[in-house]
Design a protein around this motif. Structure first.
Motif, PDB file in Angstrom:
ATOM      1  N   ALA A  96     -36.429 -27.116   9.107  1.00 33.80           N
ATOM      2  CA  ALA A  96     -35.945 -26.343  10.255  1.00 33.80           C
ATOM      3  C   ALA A  96     -36.901 -25.214  10.590  1.00 33.80           C
ATOM      4  CB  ALA A  96     -34.550 -25.793   9.961  1.00 33.80           C
ATOM      5  N   ALA A  97     -37.446 -24.570   9.570  1.00 33.16           N
ATOM      6  CA  ALA A  97     -38.396 -23.475   9.804  1.00 33.16           C
ATOM      7  C   ALA A  97     -39.627 -23.960  10.552  1.00 33.16           C
ATOM      8  CB  ALA A  97     -38.805 -22.842   8.476  1.00 33.16           C
ATOM      9  N   GLY A  98     -39.997 -25.214  10.332  1.00 30.37           N
ATOM     10  CA  GLY A  98     -41.150 -25.787  11.028  1.00 30.37           C
ATOM     11  C   GLY A  98     -40.919 -25.996  12.513  1.00 30.37           C
ATOM     12  N   LEU A  99     -39.679 -25.894  12.955  1.00 32.57           N
ATOM     13  CA  LEU A  99     -39.346 -26.049  14.376  1.00 32.57           C
ATOM     14  C   LEU A  99     -39.404 -24.726  15.128  1.00 32.57           C
ATOM     15  CD1 LEU A  99     -36.281 -28.424  13.889  1.00 32.57           C
ATOM     16  CD2 LEU A  99     -38.588 -29.083  14.595  1.00 32.57           C
ATOM     17  N   VAL A 100     -39.623 -23.647  14.388  1.00 32.39           N
ATOM     18  CA  VAL A 100     -39.714 -22.318  14.989  1.00 32.39           C
ATOM     19  C   VAL A 100     -41.153 -22.064  15.433  1.00 32.39           C
ATOM     20  CG1 VAL A 100     -39.408 -19.844  14.607  1.00 32.39           C
ATOM     21  CG2 VAL A 100     -37.835 -21.482  13.539  1.00 32.39           C
ATOM     22  N   TYR A 149     -39.224 -19.546   4.793  1.00 31.92           N
ATOM     23  CA  TYR A 149     -40.310 -20.446   5.185  1.00 31.92           C
ATOM     24  C   TYR A 149     -40.906 -20.175   6.565  1.00 31.92           C
ATOM     25  CZ  TYR A 149     -38.102 -22.958   1.341  1.00 31.92           C
ATOM     26  OH  TYR A 149     -37.566 -23.284   0.121  1.00 31.92           O
ATOM     27  N   ILE A 150     -40.254 -19.407   7.407  1.00 31.18           N
ATOM     28  CA  ILE A 150     -40.796 -19.109   8.735  1.00 31.18           C
ATOM     29  C   ILE A 150     -42.012 -18.195   8.604  1.00 31.18           C
ATOM     30  CG2 ILE A 150     -40.355 -18.013  10.973  1.00 31.18           C
ATOM     31  CD1 ILE A 150     -37.401 -18.728  10.625  1.00 31.18           C
ATOM     32  N   VAL A 195     -29.922 -26.593  20.086  1.00 27.03           N
ATOM     33  CA  VAL A 195     -29.049 -26.254  18.966  1.00 27.03           C
ATOM     34  C   VAL A 195     -29.322 -27.235  17.834  1.00 27.03           C
ATOM     35  CG1 VAL A 195     -26.671 -26.074  18.147  1.00 27.03           C
ATOM     36  CG2 VAL A 195     -27.255 -25.340  20.467  1.00 27.03           C
ATOM     37  N   TYR A 196     -29.638 -26.715  16.662  1.00 29.60           N
ATOM     38  CA  TYR A 196     -29.904 -27.534  15.482  1.00 29.60           C
ATOM     39  C   TYR A 196     -28.808 -27.289  14.452  1.00 29.60           C
ATOM     40  CZ  TYR A 196     -34.641 -27.983  17.383  1.00 29.60           C
ATOM     41  OH  TYR A 196     -35.725 -28.229  18.197  1.00 29.60           O
ATOM     42  N   LEU A 197     -28.152 -28.353  14.021  1.00 27.28           N
ATOM     43  CA  LEU A 197     -27.145 -28.250  12.982  1.00 27.28           C
ATOM     44  C   LEU A 197     -27.754 -28.683  11.655  1.00 27.28           C
ATOM     45  CD1 LEU A 197     -24.165 -27.570  12.507  1.00 27.28           C
ATOM     46  CD2 LEU A 197     -23.651 -29.996  12.770  1.00 27.28           C
ATOM     47  N   LEU A 198     -27.647 -27.821  10.638  1.00 28.93           N
ATOM     48  CA  LEU A 198     -28.180 -28.113   9.312  1.00 28.93           C
ATOM     49  C   LEU A 198     -27.027 -28.554   8.422  1.00 28.93           C
ATOM     50  CD1 LEU A 198     -30.255 -26.141  10.688  1.00 28.93           C
ATOM     51  CD2 LEU A 198     -30.803 -25.316   8.392  1.00 28.93           C
ATOM     52  N   ALA A 199     -27.106 -29.786   7.887  1.00 32.71           N
ATOM     53  CA  ALA A 199     -26.011 -30.306   7.063  1.00 32.71           C
ATOM     54  C   ALA A 199     -26.550 -31.320   6.066  1.00 32.71           C
ATOM     55  CB  ALA A 199     -24.938 -30.950   7.944  1.00 32.71           C
ATOM     56  N   LYS A 240     -27.182 -31.066  19.835  1.00 33.08           N
ATOM     57  CA  LYS A 240     -28.261 -31.958  20.250  1.00 33.08           C
ATOM     58  C   LYS A 240     -29.049 -32.493  19.068  1.00 33.08           C
ATOM     59  CE  LYS A 240     -32.215 -32.278  23.403  1.00 33.08           C
ATOM     60  NZ  LYS A 240     -33.033 -31.565  24.412  1.00 33.08           N
ATOM     61  N   HIS A 241     -29.191 -31.683  18.014  1.00 33.80           N
ATOM     62  CA  HIS A 241     -30.000 -32.070  16.864  1.00 33.80           C
ATOM     63  C   HIS A 241     -29.216 -31.896  15.570  1.00 33.80           C
ATOM     64  CE1 HIS A 241     -33.859 -32.037  19.149  1.00 33.80           C
ATOM     65  NE2 HIS A 241     -33.269 -31.063  19.832  1.00 33.80           N
ATOM     66  N   LEU A 242     -29.367 -32.841  14.651  1.00 29.21           N
ATOM     67  CA  LEU A 242     -28.815 -32.738  13.304  1.00 29.21           C
ATOM     68  C   LEU A 242     -29.959 -32.897  12.308  1.00 29.21           C
ATOM     69  CD1 LEU A 242     -26.585 -32.721  11.120  1.00 29.21           C
ATOM     70  CD2 LEU A 242     -26.389 -35.214  11.469  1.00 29.21           C
ATOM     71  N   ILE A 243     -30.103 -31.917  11.421  1.00 33.96           N
ATOM     72  CA  ILE A 243     -31.094 -32.001  10.356  1.00 33.96           C
ATOM     73  C   ILE A 243     -30.346 -32.265   9.056  1.00 33.96           C
ATOM     74  CG2 ILE A 243     -33.014 -30.868   9.182  1.00 33.96           C
ATOM     75  CD1 ILE A 243     -33.229 -28.967  11.569  1.00 33.96           C
TER      76      ILE A 243
END
Length: 258
Positions: free
Chosen positions: A85-89, A109-110, A201-205, A225-228
């Motif tokens: 997820a940090a790589g998407l920032v 990680y950001i 919107v990214y959901l982390l699960a 929209k996104h699920l990680i």
């Protein structure tokens, strides 16, 4: 390099599968079975022990306590999800992060410049993060043990903010209930965060939350929209979510050094 990494990952997976069938394994037997050197097997066992998936002893290894091993595996996947997820920032991004511990791990990680994080997660206080990150706390009523900031004050704070992205954790996600939480007071803040995002919107699960329903819905599937998630997530549920328009991002063991 990718082919070599895939080979190493497959060999280590085979070692774990053998341990599920046998409580102990010997280094020399593993080397012979895998067709590699004793040094290579010792390195594999060292790596797997560092991941807390087994325990080494002189000349071999044994399975870790199953419950402990499963908990450690989930924690490993959560770190991988946070790093992905940090790589998407990107430089200049503004982000919502909710009360999720997994989403907050992104701060480890950001490494981008001029990133603004708006969060109702009180655990952000005192946490170390990259110099390019600025943290804005919503304020609000502090709820333990999560240190969640909720209530009217927190809601009014997020209502006036429109960041590019949101990274949200949850207690469960399914076609039936959407994104759910166990804490009713968090629902309205989550809803406003999702509504106010201008891009994604990214959901982390992790896999333990996929297909699960908790008490209160923060968003229907259409709002996500996104699920990680990770490689152990049930494929049938992921297929259903894809059919509803959710883009699935899956992490795998060995994707990153963590």
């Amino acid at each position: 390099m990718k082919r070599e990494k895939a080979y190493v990952d497959a060999r280590r997976k085979s070692i774990l599968e053998l341990l599920r069938e046998n409580p102990t394994v010997r280094v020399d037997e593993l080397a012979k079975r895998m067709g590699v050197s004793l040094i290579t097997i010792r390195r594999d066992l060292q790596y797997l022990e560092e991941q807390k998936l087994l325990v080494r002893f002189y000349g071999g290894a044994q399975v870790a306590d199953r419950e402990t091993a499963e908990k450690n595996e989930v924690q490993m996947y959560r770190k991988l999800i946070a790093r992905y997820a940090a790589g998407l920032v990107e430089d200049g991004d503004s982000l919502f992060i909710n009360t999720s511990r997994n989403a907050l791990q992104m701060l480890d990680y950001i490494q981008c410049r001029n990133v603004t994080v708006i969060t109702n997660n009180g655990k952000a206080i005192g946490r170390e993060y990259y110099d390019g990150i600025s943290i804005i706390l919503t304020g609000g009523e502090l709820r333990h043990p999560k240190d969640a900031m909720v209530g009217d004050f927190a809601i009014r704070s997020v209502q006036n903010v429109f960041p590019k992205k949101a990274f949200m954790g949850c207690s469960g996600i399914s076609m039936l209930s959407g994104m759910t939480t166990e804490i009713a007071a968090e629902v309205k803040v989550n809803e406003v965060m999702i509504q106010n995002v201008t891009e994604d919107v990214y959901l982390l699960a992790d896999h333990t939350k996929i297909g699960k329903n908790s008490s209160f819905t923060s968003s229907p599937i259409q709002g996500i929209k996104h699920l990680i998630t990770d490689e152990k997530a049930p494929q049938d549920v992921l297929d259903e979510l894809r059919s509803a328009g959710v883009l699935i991002h899956q992490v795998h063991k060995g994707d990153f050094e963590i």
